[in-house]
Design an enzyme around this catalytic site. Sequence first.
Site, PDB file in Angstrom:
ATOM      1  N   GLU A 240      21.449 -58.664 -58.293  1.00  0.00           N
ATOM      2  CA  GLU A 240      21.173 -57.204 -58.340  1.00  0.00           C
ATOM      3  C   GLU A 240      20.736 -56.963 -57.019  1.00  0.00           C
ATOM      4  OE1 GLU A 240      17.777 -56.647 -61.175  1.00  0.00           O
ATOM      5  OE2 GLU A 240      17.182 -54.951 -60.047  1.00  0.00           O
TER       6      GLU A 240
ATOM      7  N   GLU B  46      19.156 -48.925 -59.964  1.00  0.00           N
ATOM      8  CA  GLU B  46      17.630 -48.616 -60.209  1.00  0.00           C
ATOM      9  C   GLU B  46      17.171 -47.197 -59.352  1.00  0.00           C
ATOM     10  OE1 GLU B  46      15.990 -52.320 -60.176  1.00  0.00           O
ATOM     11  OE2 GLU B  46      14.338 -51.779 -58.663  1.00  0.00           O
TER      12      GLU B  46
ATOM     13  N   ARG C 157      22.673 -49.895 -63.180  1.00  0.00           N
ATOM     14  CA  ARG C 157      21.134 -50.000 -63.710  1.00  0.00           C
ATOM     15  C   ARG C 157      20.470 -48.694 -63.902  1.00  0.00           C
ATOM     16  NH1 ARG C 157      18.326 -53.839 -64.256  1.00  0.00           N
ATOM     17  NH2 ARG C 157      16.785 -53.249 -62.596  1.00  0.00           N
TER      18      ARG C 157
HETATM   19  C1  GCO Z   1      13.211 -54.542 -61.056  1.00  0.00           C
HETATM   20  C2  GCO Z   1      12.626 -54.077 -59.992  1.00  0.00           C
HETATM   21  C3  GCO Z   1      11.144 -53.792 -59.777  1.00  0.00           C
HETATM   22  C4  GCO Z   1      11.200 -52.609 -58.804  1.00  0.00           C
HETATM   23  C5  GCO Z   1      10.067 -51.616 -59.286  1.00  0.00           C
HETATM   24  C6  GCO Z   1       9.997 -50.438 -58.292  1.00  0.00           C
HETATM   25  O1  GCO Z   1      14.559 -54.950 -61.148  1.00  0.00           O
HETATM   26  O2  GCO Z   1      12.638 -54.547 -62.175  1.00  0.00           O
HETATM   27  O3  GCO Z   1      13.545 -54.197 -58.847  1.00  0.00           O
HETATM   28  O4  GCO Z   1      10.373 -54.712 -59.460  1.00  0.00           O
HETATM   29  O5  GCO Z   1      10.918 -52.999 -57.515  1.00  0.00           O
HETATM   30  O6  GCO Z   1      10.311 -51.303 -60.728  1.00  0.00           O
HETATM   31  O7  GCO Z   1       8.984 -49.607 -58.832  1.00  0.00           O
HETATM   32 MG    MG Z   2      15.382 -54.597 -59.478  1.00  0.00          MG
END
Ligand code: GCO
Ligand code: MG
Length: 404
Positions: free
Chosen positions: A238, A264, A285
């Site tokens: 990821e 994300e 994601r």
């Molecule tokens: C994940 C993450 C988290 C993020 C965090 C940022 O894959 O869950 O990368 O650790 O860094 O949610 O706010």
């Molecule tokens: Mg992450």
Amino acid sequence: MKIASADVIVTCPGRNYVTLKITTEDGVTGIGDATLNGRELSVVSYLRDHVCPLLVGRDAGRINDIWQYLYRGAYWRRGPVTMTAIAAVDCALWDILGKVTGQPVHRLLGGAARDGVMIYGHASGGTIDELLDDVAGYLDQGYKAVRVQAAVPGLDSTYGLHHPGTGHTYEPADAAMPSDNAWHTPYYLDFAPKMMKAVRDRFGYDFHLLHDVHHRLSPLEAAQLGKSLEPYRMFWIEDATPAEDQEAFRTIRQHTTTPLAVGEVFNSIWDCQYLIGNRLIDYIRTSVSHTGGITHLRKIFDLADLHGVRTGSHGAGDLSPVSFAAALHLDLTVPNFGIQEYMGHLDPAGEVFKTSYTFEDGYMHPGDAPGLGVEIDEEAAARYPYEPRYLPVNRRLDGSMHDW
Ligand code: GCO
Ligand code: MG
């Protein structure tokens, strides 16, 4: 079904959460998550000062029109603050629609396409041995998929590991001011395959293995990592490289068959279009709460389906139980579902958010309560006032800043 009021609730039960509550003239309430980790109050202001006044008097059932009004109607579009605010409105309206019709949101979305939502848990350790013990705990609970992270030898600290005593989760934003994490790519590239080998040697291949790189590598370094992990048959790696350089994924792809996940930090379908359209990733994601809500995330997932890309939504503990429930509803219905992250929530978040989702044998289900199936206890929320917190930053050994 006119909207009578829209209120923002800020609370810090273990960590900060921002929740939008919309109430109709008939007294029906719906909630949406508006939490943007480390930047919470910017979304509070965007909602209170610029969005809530626009909602009063509108028909709560016109979810599509309200989405378009807030997105197309704004000259300054997109970005994490705007799209998190729109997401909160959107989820609150789906929640209301569910309560008014007596249906869980997944049924309003066309109904379940699977019996449960496969989730992955977060195993980590200060050493490989600690990590292995943690992985064993997840497999014992029935998890079918586990993300593994461990402290990189030679570095003072590594992001994404449990803080001692917090159980099976970690808190990403851990201090009133950003703390420094150290980074040195050669140490990491040397360590990562050893970690995966240890996991597969001990537990075999009968579960999915995931790993998060947190945007730390260059394209060629990511390609090297992907190749070195091929023997361990990863479900994905990821965020191998900083997500805004999308051509980088073509380079990685040319060199490795290890599946790639990203998204994300994306906020709209436009952020994903190139990567999905060119089949440069395997999993998208994007999350309900940072990508405009159920209404917009559904479009992203449909685009992904067209191109053979599967879903794998962000589900860290800084996304509140409200958006986690919304994610489960959508996950249950889409044909190209891949996996759902589940980090869980630290105590005392459970005092504030009453949830109805369940876990059994590696799968979760959002439940059949009308709406999203999550309620907020406002008295409990008031007991935990906002606390400033930041995500850490990342520095190389020479002190210079490194990518997140
Ligand atoms: C994940 C993450 C988290 C993020 C965090 C940022 O894959 O869950 O990368 O650790 O860094 O949610 O706010
Ligand atoms: Mg992450």
